[in-house]
Every structure is written in structure tokens, then in C-alpha cells.
Motif scaffolding. Structure first.
Motif, short mmCIF file in Angstrom:
data_model
loop_
_atom_site.label_atom_id
_atom_site.label_comp_id
_atom_site.label_asym_id
_atom_site.label_seq_id
_atom_site.Cartn_x
_atom_site.Cartn_y
_atom_site.Cartn_z
N PRO A 118 0.81 -1.23 0.00
CA PRO A 118 0.00 0.00 0.00
C PRO A 118 0.84 1.28 0.00
CG PRO A 118 -0.34 -1.27 2.03
CD PRO A 118 0.54 -2.08 1.14
N VAL A 119 2.01 1.23 0.59
CA VAL A 119 2.88 2.41 0.59
C VAL A 119 3.30 2.75 -0.84
CG1 VAL A 119 5.09 3.36 1.38
CG2 VAL A 119 3.69 1.99 2.94
N GLU A 120 3.64 1.74 -1.61
CA GLU A 120 4.01 1.96 -3.01
C GLU A 120 2.84 2.51 -3.82
OE1 GLU A 120 6.94 1.77 -4.66
OE2 GLU A 120 7.80 1.52 -2.67
N PHE A 121 1.63 2.04 -3.52
CA PHE A 121 0.45 2.53 -4.21
C PHE A 121 0.31 4.04 -4.02
CE2 PHE A 121 -4.02 3.80 -3.85
CZ PHE A 121 -4.45 3.50 -5.13
N PHE A 122 0.39 4.51 -2.77
CA PHE A 122 0.24 5.94 -2.50
C PHE A 122 1.41 6.75 -3.04
CE2 PHE A 122 -2.75 4.26 0.63
CZ PHE A 122 -3.86 5.03 0.30
#
Length: 45
Positions: A5-9
Motif C-alpha cells: 500500500p505504501v508503493e500505491f500511494f
């Protein structure tokens, strides 16, 4: 399956202030506030 999820944001496009057109700082972009800090400060005056 979803990735990290960090990469997504991190990969989202940067938010732009609708008032002045400036890019919103990364820390503030994670919130639901739409205006940049400078425009928000002007509204408080």
C-alpha cells in the motif's frame, strides 16, 4: 492481489491546490485537505 500500500500511494500523482495551482506537500497530500498550507493560512485571516 494488491501490492504494497505504501508503493500505491507513492505512485499516485501529486495533488495540486485548486486555489493557486501549487503542488501540495507530500505530508499534507495524504490528508483530505485540498488547499495548500499558504491558501489555508489566507482563509484563516
Amino acid at each position: 492481489m494488491l501490492g504494497n500500500p505504501v508503493e500505491f500511494f507513492r505512485n499516485l500523482s501529486r495533488k495540486i491546490c485548486p486555489e493557486c495551482g501549487e503542488h501540495i506537500h507530500e505530508e499534507q497530500a495524504e490528508s483530505y485537505i485540498m488547499e495548500c498550507e499558504r491558501c489555508l493560512a489566507k482563509k484563516e485571516e
